[in-house]
Design a protein around this motif. Structure first.
Motif, PDB file in Angstrom:
ATOM      1  N   LEU A  64       0.816  -1.210   0.000  1.00  0.00           N
ATOM      2  CA  LEU A  64       0.000   0.000   0.000  1.00  0.00           C
ATOM      3  C   LEU A  64       0.850   1.260   0.000  1.00  0.00           C
ATOM      4  N   ALA A  65       2.044   1.156   0.558  1.00  0.00           N
ATOM      5  CA  ALA A  65       2.922   2.331   0.598  1.00  0.00           C
ATOM      6  C   ALA A  65       3.855   2.395  -0.591  1.00  0.00           C
ATOM      7  N   GLY A  66       3.928   1.296  -1.341  1.00  0.00           N
ATOM      8  CA  GLY A  66       4.891   1.219  -2.424  1.00  0.00           C
ATOM      9  C   GLY A  66       4.365   1.718  -3.751  1.00  0.00           C
ATOM     10  N   LYS A  67       5.012   1.235  -4.786  1.00  0.00           N
ATOM     11  CA  LYS A  67       4.709   1.708  -6.137  1.00  0.00           C
ATOM     12  C   LYS A  67       3.782   0.720  -6.850  1.00  0.00           C
ATOM     13  N   GLY A  68       2.973   1.262  -7.724  1.00  0.00           N
ATOM     14  CA  GLY A  68       2.222   0.409  -8.622  1.00  0.00           C
ATOM     15  C   GLY A  68       0.894  -0.094  -8.110  1.00  0.00           C
ATOM     16  N   LYS A 107       5.462   9.168   6.229  1.00  0.00           N
ATOM     17  CA  LYS A 107       6.004   8.602   7.467  1.00  0.00           C
ATOM     18  C   LYS A 107       6.997   7.495   7.141  1.00  0.00           C
ATOM     19  N   ASP A 108       7.949   7.272   8.059  1.00  0.00           N
ATOM     20  CA  ASP A 108       8.812   6.105   7.893  1.00  0.00           C
ATOM     21  C   ASP A 108       7.999   4.845   8.194  1.00  0.00           C
ATOM     22  N   ARG A 147       3.603   1.671  10.431  1.00  0.00           N
ATOM     23  CA  ARG A 147       3.153   0.378  10.968  1.00  0.00           C
ATOM     24  C   ARG A 147       2.458   0.564  12.317  1.00  0.00           C
ATOM     25  N   LYS A 148       3.029   1.399  13.147  1.00  0.00           N
ATOM     26  CA  LYS A 148       2.470   1.636  14.472  1.00  0.00           C
ATOM     27  C   LYS A 148       1.107   2.328  14.378  1.00  0.00           C
TER      28      LYS A 148
END
Length: 901
Positions: free
Chosen positions: A477-481, A555-556, A561-562
């Motif tokens: 979800l945070a990545g590409k594509g 966010k990192d 995740r938190k």
């Protein structure tokens, strides 16, 4: 002291093995005495290869092979090995295995240390052909139960040259020994001693694998194909006769000898009035008898190996292949996870001991790289959007895009700055942070109030996502594509759907394939899939909304995740527990209600049973003990399970009715406002996950889940409209199942999108005339009718297939803006759906194009008939179908044909 001596001896032994020539080592090893066996293993070779002999296999062969392989005293897999080799010759099975294995072989991987640092140089040791072969041998253990791989073939550089699978006939996994010949009683150990590092066993020693489960299916297919060939050989060639006036024995013998050579010589010498005549071919279409068996067997193989059929099957259902690929992906993830375990915990330690070349792998582990990258177009778009604010590496741009960049264009002044405040760079170039039309995230208060009105929340142990799956979801979800608006996350969907699917199976109970109960259970399962997809779409958008802080900064990962932990707890644990319990109860109620209806002749009434809850609510208390007729409309809106966490029940009875008339209704809770026994819905569209969902969400769900395939007597019906509405699928299919039996006349039906029958009209022998008023009702509706001409042909005649759409059918659909037009014949259904943007053609052009294609096709068929490559019967049976396909291809219309009876 003895322990130290033993360890020192083993260390020294390993050092010797690493340095000695492999051929010398094997020669010496084979000459040693096997401990406890009292026999000698030949030095000539490790095991004796057997010739490949193909023989027909039967069920008796299978039973004998399984008995030999599972013999507790002397298990032998030789017979099972030859039996499985015969099954492997099935072309569809091999294709399905490739579909399961190739994606894993082509998956990217990396080797990392305990801190997560990647070692690309060490990974290069595995980018070899032998590693691909190792993955395939690993998978074969899932097919045949167990497989043994030989890693001993090293080249001059001490790298593995190739890996080899030891035939099952030449090893006994229960004893851990390799046999020189199949029926030897002694062999050499591959689990102990100096050769232990060179062999890897995959699978359980007693497992027989998926081929054992598919044996009957594959044998049935082979038997059917053989019967088909026999049929063609026996009936496919027309008989030849000689007509002669001569009756003397000598002439009759001469003619007989001539005809024996006739098929080879293609000529004969006749006298007087003698002539040669050909008999008629056997009537009927042989595919009607044999092809459905082959297709059914292939489908069962695909379902067992891939969980679906869409990636191995062409035809009317090919449009759902993308959905099926997502289902298949769960199998790939399972295979990758298990192989990763074997490789990290079993194979890497062996590789390190086999050769010093693999010493760099000692403190590394294999991980699959699931990172998704931007394609060229997405990459260039991202560069264009971000170039006003960032500088890019020209060399990297050239390598990624292939564009011949020669330099940078000169610019006067400073970097471009928009007037007003300093512009902030896009926070996520792959996805839009917020778009109009997408549902707003955050429905926790709504769902909690719905599921837990009294504030008490049940325990939900065992339902949470595994940590690695959750991390994979977050990275996706945070990545590409991945577009959170247009796609459905497969891991989140699988977690919810698998849970609800188990719940429905548990509540409804076991059913027999091809029965009405089986078809109804498929309706419930499809409803689960739609519900799970909408839920996943909601959840992934809530998760994605947490990717950026209040200032729009990304966010990192640890922070992301938190911040999303609470969302996972709500959707995948707490709420899922309630949905699971509800699905069990509603499926059980549906089964009970249907059973009561089936037995209403004996027990015509239903009794409402009190709740079994420790703290029953007041809402249904007024119904306790009420007995009403099964046909009472009361049950349409009042039933156990129309409130969340309801634990009431029903039972059939022949006791007299004690409640009549309208009762004070108990409004059904959102998501439960339809009787599941009559609607086929576990969860309804009024649920907060679904109600108010955006058009984008609806399209994502429709694309992911695919059509709701309704079945009659186990045969899939062609989906109606988009295919997601099971109600209209059922109504149309049932109507068509009835009107197709009209052998003397056509019947035209107009059905609205809500399932209401708007027109039911009996026509003449081969046509139906509609009035202007009836045509006005056709806009955006489904029009279906029967083509009875096929009933005039025999069961096995090609003409029994019936005709596809006529010019009048197509004109009716286009002129009245019909959403879908359908036609049914004795055994087939034809469907034509209007594209989203309309039919796109006027009547005049349609008639002109149809006439041109009709003339063209008739000319083609005429030439083929003259050449003898097409019969008149074949031309008549396929003319309208091929013509419809060409017209639909020209205009981009969705045309389907399927055997539905």
């Amino acid at each position: 002291m003895n322990e130290r001596i033993r360890k020192a001896s083993e260390w020294f032994q390993r050092q010797v093995v690493r340095r000695i020539d492999w051929g010398v080592l094997m020669n010496a090893y084979h000459q040693r005495r096997e401990s406890g066996e009292g026999s000698t293993v030949s030095a000539a070779q490790r095991y004796k290869r057997q010739a490949t002999v193909y023989r027909e296999k039967s069920i008796d062969d299978w039973k004998t092979a399984v008995a030999a392989a599972t013999d507790p005293d002397d298990p032998r897999r030789g017979l099972l090995y030859t039996f499985y080799q015969a099954l492997y010759r099935d072309e569809h099975l091999q294709t399905t295995i490739d579909n399961r294995v190739l994606p894993i072989q082509q998956s990217e991987f990396r080797l990392v240390d305990k801190n997560g640092n990647e070692d690309s140089q060490a990974a290069g040791l595995l980018r070899r052909p032998w590693f691909h072969d190792l993955i395939r041998i690993y998978f074969l253990h899932r097919m045949q139960g167990v497989s043994l791989v030989d890693l001993s073939h090293l080249n001059a550089d001490m790298e593995i040259d190739y890996v080899e699978e030891i035939p099952m006939s030449n090893f006994i996994p229960q004893r851990g020994i390799i046999l020189r010949e199949e029926y030897d009683t002694a062999g050499w150990s591959y689990r102990e001693g100096a050769l232990e590092p060179y062999y890897v066993q995959f699978g359980n020693a007693w497992s027989l694998g998926m081929l054992n489960e598919l044996a009957i299916i594959l044998l049935a297919k082979k038997l059917g194909m053989g019967a088909w060939m026999n049929y063609i050989e026996k009936y496919g060639v027309p008989p030849v006769f000689v007509i002669s006036d001569r009756q003397d024995k000598k002439r009759m013998d001469d003619l007989f000898e001539m005809m024996l050579d006739f098929r080879n010589n293609y000529f004969g010498i006749l006298a007087g009035q003698e002539r040669v005549e050909y008999g008629k071919e056997a009537g009927g279409n042989t595919t009607d008898a044999f092809l459905p068996l082959e297709e059914r067997c292939d489908n069962q193989v695909s379902k067992r190996l891939l969980g679906q059929t869409g990636t191995t099957e062409n035809g009317a259902w090919e449009g759902t292949a993308k959905v099926h690929e997502r289902v298949e992906k769960t199998r790939h993830e399972s295979d990758k996870m298990l192989f990763m375990f074997y490789f990290n915990h079993v194979i890497i330690p062996k590789l390190v001991r086999i050769s010093p070349v693999y010493r760099p792998l000692e403190n590394l582990r294999l991980e699959w790289d699931d990172t998704e990258t931007l394609d060229i177009k997405e990459f260039i778009d991202a560069v264009v959007r971000m170039s006003p604010y960032y500088e890019f590496d020209i060399k990297e741009l050239v390598e990624r895009t292939g564009l011949p960049v020669t330099g940078m264009r000169g610019m006067s002044g400073e970097s471009p700055v928009a007037p007003g405040p300093t512009p902030r760079p896009p926070v996520n170039p792959q996805k839009k942070k917020s778009e109009p039309g997408r549902e707003k995230p955050g429905i926790a208060d709504t769902v909690n109030a719905l599921y837990y009105p009294d504030g008490s929340m049940p325990e939900a142990a065992g339902l949470s996502l595994e940590e690695k799956i959750r991390d994979r979801v977050l990275k996706r979800l945070a990545g590409k594509g991945f577009d959170v608006g247009k796609e459905i996350d497969p891991d989140l969907f699988a977690h919810t759907f698998d849970c609800l699917d188990k719940a429905v199976s548990k509540g409804f109970g076991k059913v027999e394939y091809g029965t009405p109960d089986y078809d109804f259970l498929e309706e419930l399962r499809h409803n689960n899939a739609v519900f799970a997809a909408f839920k996943t779409h909601r959840q992934q958008n809530e998760i994605h909304a947490r990717l950026f802080d209040e200032d729009g900064k990304r966010k990192d990962f640890d922070h992301f995740r938190k911040d999303t932990a609470g969302i996972f707890q709500d959707y995948n644990v707490n709420w899922l527990r309630t949905e699971y319990d509800t699905a069990v109860r509603r499926a059980r109620f549906a089964a009970d209600f249907r059973s009561c209806r089936a037995n209403k002749d004996l027990y015509p009434n239903l009794e409402w049973l009190p709740s079994v809850s420790a703290t029953p609510r007041e809402a249904h208390r007024a119904f306790y003990g009420q007995i009403r007729s099964l046909e009472d409309p009361f049950w349409d809106t009042n039933y156990p399970g129309n409130l969340w966490n309801c634990k009431c029940g029903i039972r059939s009875t022949d006791k007299p009715v004690n409640a009549t008339g309208d009762a004070a209704p108990v409004p059904a809770a959102p998501g439960l406002d339809k009787n599941p026994a009559t609607s086929g819905e576990v969860f309804t569209g009024s649920h907060p996950y679904i109600k108010g969902a955006s058009k984008e969400a609806e399209k994502a769900v429709e694309k992911f889940v695919g059509p709701a395939v309704y079945t009659i007597n186990g045969i899939k019906q062609i989906p109606v409209l988009g295919g997601t509405d099971m109600k209209i699928n059922k109504i149309v299919a049932d109507v068509e199942n009835e009107i197709r039996m009209n052998k003397s006349h056509e019947t035209g039906m107009v059905i609205g999108k809500n399932g209401k029958i708007l027109v039911d009209k009996r026509g003449e022998s081969f046509r139906v005339k509609f009035t202007d008023g009836e045509c006005d009702l056709m806009k955006d509706a489904v029009v279906t009718h029967n083509h009875p001409r096929g009933w005039g042909y025999g069961d096995r005649d090609l003409g029994r297939m019936g005709n596809s759409f006529s010019m009048d059918d197509l004109s009716l659909a286009v002129y009245n803006d019909v959403a879908e037009i359908r036609a049914v014949t004795p055994n087939y259904t034809f469907s034509l759906k209007r594209p989203e943007k309309g039919w796109g053609v006027d009547i005049k052009k349609l008639i002109s194009d149809y006439s041109k294609e009709d003339r063209k096709l008739k000319n083609e068929f005429g030439k083929r008939i003259q050449k003898g490559t097409l019969t008149v019967t074949q031309a008549n049976a396929t003319h309208y179908h091929i013509l419809a396909k060409r017209i639909c291809k020209k205009y981009g219309w969705e045309y389907m044909k399927g055997k539905t009876r």
